[in-house]
Design an enzyme around this catalytic site. Sequence first.
Site, PDB file in Angstrom:
ATOM      1  N   GLU A 105      47.978  61.256  69.019  1.00 47.02           N
ATOM      2  CA  GLU A 105      48.129  61.034  70.467  1.00 47.02           C
ATOM      3  C   GLU A 105      47.239  61.955  71.696  1.00 47.02           C
ATOM      4  OE1 GLU A 105      51.863  60.224  69.908  1.00 47.02           O
ATOM      5  OE2 GLU A 105      51.529  58.234  70.267  1.00 47.02           O
ATOM      6  N   GLU A 125      55.401  57.696  62.690  1.00 45.93           N
ATOM      7  CA  GLU A 125      56.527  57.592  62.876  1.00 45.93           C
ATOM      8  C   GLU A 125      57.213  56.777  61.903  1.00 45.93           C
ATOM      9  OE1 GLU A 125      53.451  58.364  64.981  1.00 45.93           O
ATOM     10  OE2 GLU A 125      54.268  59.630  66.175  1.00 45.93           O
TER      11      GLU A 125
END
Length: 699
Positions: A105, A125
């Site tokens: 990210e 995740e």
Amino acid sequence: MSADYKVHGDVAVIALNNPPVNGMGLETRLAIVAGIEKATADAAVKAIVITGQGKAFSGGADVREFGTPKALQEPNLRSVFAFVENCSKPVVAAMHSVVMGGGLELALVCHYRLAAPGTSVALPEVKLGLIPGAGGTQRLPRALGVEPALNMIVSGEPIKSEMLAMLPGQKLLDQMATSPQTLMDEALAFAREIADVRPLPKVRDLPCKHPQGDAYFQFARNMVKGMAANYPAPPKALDAVEAATKHKFDEGMAIEREIFINLMWTPESRALRHLFAAQRAASKIADLPSDTPVRNIQLVAVIGAGMMGGGIAMNFLNAGIAVKMLETKQEALDRGVATIQKNYQDRIKKGKLKEDAYAKRMALLSTTLSYDDIKEADLVIEAVFEELGVKEIVFKQLDAVMKPGAILASNTSTLDVNSIANFTKRPQDVVGMHFFSPANVMKLLEVVRGKNTAKDVLATVMDVAKKIKKIAVVSGVCDGFIGNRMINQFGRQAGFLLDEGCTPAQVDRAAEKFGWAMGPFRMSDLAGNDISWAIRKRRYQEQPNLRFSKTADLLCEQGRFGQKTGAGWYDYKPGKRDAIPSKDVEAMIAKHRADIGITPRRISDEEIVQRLTFALVNEAAHILEEGIASKASDIDMVYISGYGFPMYRGGPMNYANELGLFNVVQAMHRFAANPHDDAEFWKPAPLLTQLAAEGKTFN
Ligand code: NAD
């Protein structure tokens, strides 16, 4: 400071420095912001490169901060990322090794990205029951294309940078570096080249559409539903990616945020995060400092080339460690080697192993009939017949020949490791290494710490376990260690359920609906009903007052040992593993019920699951109390990695914590009042009673 700042002519480099994987803890986040501020203020700096020092670009959030106030402290990841994206000077990510979660990210908010070959890129995740929470679901589809991004987010699996660079139309990687060694020079040159480009390209501004639109998402939704039945995160990840294609960027970010927060509160995510922490915790042993020296293990000897010995040997061959197998007869060695070869050949046929890797592994294997040939081994693992007398012969031989400092391990499942150690004059070098069958496949290794096991022996075995990719959990010495001691109670309770009115298929169905990989009776048919029969016969001698259902003995008296004899709790067609409910077995159980005067009653799936699970939990509480396991999370690891307990429930202890121990104890009192169950069985362990009374959990 968890990042270093250095100016190279007209380019500033912010190099994350938070070993082992540059997790973005508070100090690192602050250091990124400080670096960007400094570079912005310095008129001589025209561009900025962000990279990671050591073994990673960044592995994402810092797991050590999970659950602490620091994790939430500003600047949080989202603020840092917005700051980087809005920097007035171009920011270039120089990625290598590992780029995961928040690390990816971060790269996605940089204006440009370079990657070294071999970089592992992932948004993992979902493995914690979450979705990326700092823009990953909104930016990756824009940078990579909707379909490949969705695959990465829903699976959580890493993809190599070379593969990503080849995706048509991808905008994730602006340039591949020639090699990891030249990455920084190439990143500096690249930064100089683009230093004057304005406006700065931002991933958030890229279009995000799938040509088939709704039809594609409908198809993907069906796929995900099929694959992730009990896991809420993958379908939610899909919702978030779909939002990226339907909404403006900032709206999509808000949707991602909401989904992320809702998932944080699901029991499944709590369970998966618990297991993530539990796995790390399992390798940490309270009285074993992390700097305990480890012995050098280069040559392993395996005594016994039977079912377990062969599988154990394969673990080491796979890890590039030489193995010598010892047997009493050449035929046994030949059989053992042939089985290993066959296992590898099967993998080759499935395309999971290359011929040259196979050849390398087999070259590491040698065999012998003489103890003289193994005396130089650094670690010996005994896997001979499960009889104390045979173990005695083997360990006395080992004591006589092995070089000083060699570690002597036993794979015994039921015998006393302290007694085995006492067959030698070096009990400090003796330890249990309890592998699970098939030993080359099963992840769990119970490391049995004897009364005299030396600390460096324990540390070495834990280290070796990591090298052979096992999940090692330390157990003290007791009958059955952690896993089998608990499963024995589970098996007893499964028997009582038959006595009272269940069929084996009903119990298995309830257990499997709860999420077990296999119910108790299918599991027993696979392992061999004769094995638990032998254990029970010993119990009948040692503990004559312990109650068991007689059904399992009646089954074994008919020779129904399970899959291997073509009949067990179920019927099996020749060569097939499908369990077919057996009319004969059901009639046998019904007759037994009538003989002992029980009128069958209908038992709900909920009661079945509770009785099976709480049987585990109560025994586990004794195990904790006695210090056989040092923490509840170790017990959860044993059950997840060795017994097929559903991951999304986090193991039996986590499941009990989630229900509330008070409720668990209340249910046990109810079961104790049932005249056909065993009141003694349901006496709560003192630790369980105490924690329930104090409103505490096993943590
Ligand atoms: P097995 O019968 O398949 O193999 C035992 C091997 O040991 C045989 O090949 C035999 O020839 C050899 N052997 C016997 N005495 C010997 C001696 N004195 N010296 C050298 N070799 C000798 O048994 P297994 O299932 O592989 O079990 C071996 C050990 O592993 C036992 O202690 C068992 O409790 C333990 N274990 C078994 C399992 C399982 O599921 N089978 C799981 C965990 C641990």
